[in-house]
Design a protein around this motif. Sequence first.
Motif, PDB file in Angstrom:
ATOM      1  N   LYS A  56       0.858  -1.256   0.048  1.00  0.00           N
ATOM      2  CA  LYS A  56      -0.019  -0.022   0.002  1.00  0.00           C
ATOM      3  C   LYS A  56       0.957   1.367  -0.224  1.00  0.00           C
ATOM      4  CE  LYS A  56      -4.226  -1.650   1.898  1.00  0.00           C
ATOM      5  NZ  LYS A  56      -5.421  -1.833   2.925  1.00  0.00           N
ATOM      6  N   SER A  57       1.918   1.364   0.744  1.00  0.00           N
ATOM      7  CA  SER A  57       2.744   2.542   0.803  1.00  0.00           C
ATOM      8  C   SER A  57       3.653   2.496  -0.598  1.00  0.00           C
ATOM      9  CB  SER A  57       3.936   2.103   1.849  1.00  0.00           C
ATOM     10  OG  SER A  57       4.934   3.223   1.882  1.00  0.00           O
ATOM     11  N   ASN A  58       3.927   1.643  -1.213  1.00  0.00           N
ATOM     12  CA  ASN A  58       4.466   1.623  -2.610  1.00  0.00           C
ATOM     13  C   ASN A  58       3.706   2.094  -3.589  1.00  0.00           C
ATOM     14  OD1 ASN A  58       7.059   0.676  -1.653  1.00  0.00           O
ATOM     15  ND2 ASN A  58       6.546  -1.502  -2.461  1.00  0.00           N
ATOM     16  N   LEU A  59       2.259   1.602  -3.645  1.00  0.00           N
ATOM     17  CA  LEU A  59       1.357   2.183  -4.516  1.00  0.00           C
ATOM     18  C   LEU A  59       0.897   3.654  -3.990  1.00  0.00           C
ATOM     19  CD1 LEU A  59      -1.050  -0.926  -4.604  1.00  0.00           C
ATOM     20  CD2 LEU A  59       0.624  -0.068  -6.165  1.00  0.00           C
ATOM     21  N   ALA A  60       0.907   4.032  -2.946  1.00  0.00           N
ATOM     22  CA  ALA A  60       0.596   5.447  -2.838  1.00  0.00           C
ATOM     23  C   ALA A  60       1.584   6.269  -2.943  1.00  0.00           C
ATOM     24  CB  ALA A  60       0.196   5.511  -1.180  1.00  0.00           C
ATOM     25  N   ASN A  61       2.926   6.039  -2.865  1.00  0.00           N
ATOM     26  CA  ASN A  61       3.845   7.152  -2.864  1.00  0.00           C
ATOM     27  C   ASN A  61       4.602   7.022  -4.475  1.00  0.00           C
ATOM     28  OD1 ASN A  61       3.951   7.684  -0.186  1.00  0.00           O
ATOM     29  ND2 ASN A  61       5.014   5.883   0.056  1.00  0.00           N
ATOM     30  N   LYS A  62       5.150   8.154  -4.958  1.00  0.00           N
ATOM     31  CA  LYS A  62       5.744   8.268  -6.407  1.00  0.00           C
ATOM     32  C   LYS A  62       7.115   8.025  -5.874  1.00  0.00           C
ATOM     33  CE  LYS A  62       2.833  11.034  -8.899  1.00  0.00           C
ATOM     34  NZ  LYS A  62       2.290  10.254  -9.987  1.00  0.00           N
TER      35      LYS A  62
END
Length: 184
Positions: A56-62
Motif C-alpha cells: 500500500k505504501s509503494n502504491l501510494a507514493n511516487k
Amino acid sequence: YELGLSYLEHLIAQPRHQPFFAYVHVKYLHYPYIDKVHPEARWDLYLSEAEIGKVKSNLANKLPGKEIFKILLTGKSSQSGHKINRRHDGELYAMLGDQDLIQKWRSDPDFQSDLDIIHKIYRAKLHHWDTAFARLFNLLNRKDLQKNTIVVVTGDHGEALMEHDLIGHANHVFDEFIKFPVAI
C-alpha cells in the motif's frame, strides 16, 4: 470462469446431443496480480499485514524504481506516472517489456522483497485456481458423464517472473513464456 461453469451446468441439465465440446478460458490468470480482474482473489488476501502495508505504501507514493511493481499490482501504467495511449492489455505488455523500467526496479534496494511478494501472490492465485477448478469436476460427478467425458486442462502461455530480466508474458519466446502444462 464462473460464467463458463454456469453455462456448463445449464447444458449438462439439458438432453444432450453427442458430441459436445466446451472451451473455458480463465482470463484472470492473464493478469494474475490485479484485483479488478478477479476481486474474490485480491492480492491482499495472501499477504501478511507487514507485506500489505509495504504494498500500500509503494502504491501510494511516487517512488522511483517501483513502476513495474505498481503496474503489476494495478494494471495501470498511469499508476507509475507513464502514459501510453493504447488499449489496456497492449499498454500493460508494453510497460512490462520496458527494459529501462525493469532495470530501475532491479536496482531498487527493496527489489528482492518486492519480487518475493509478486511470487507469493502468483503462487497463491494458482492455488486459488486449483481449488476453484474442483467445481468443474464436481459438475462431472455423474456416472454417465464420467464415462463419456474427456477434460483437457492447458494454458496458452507461461509467465516470466524476472527470468531473463523479463516479467509477464507475450513479449518473448523463452521457455518461461511458451512452456506450460497440459493435463488430460
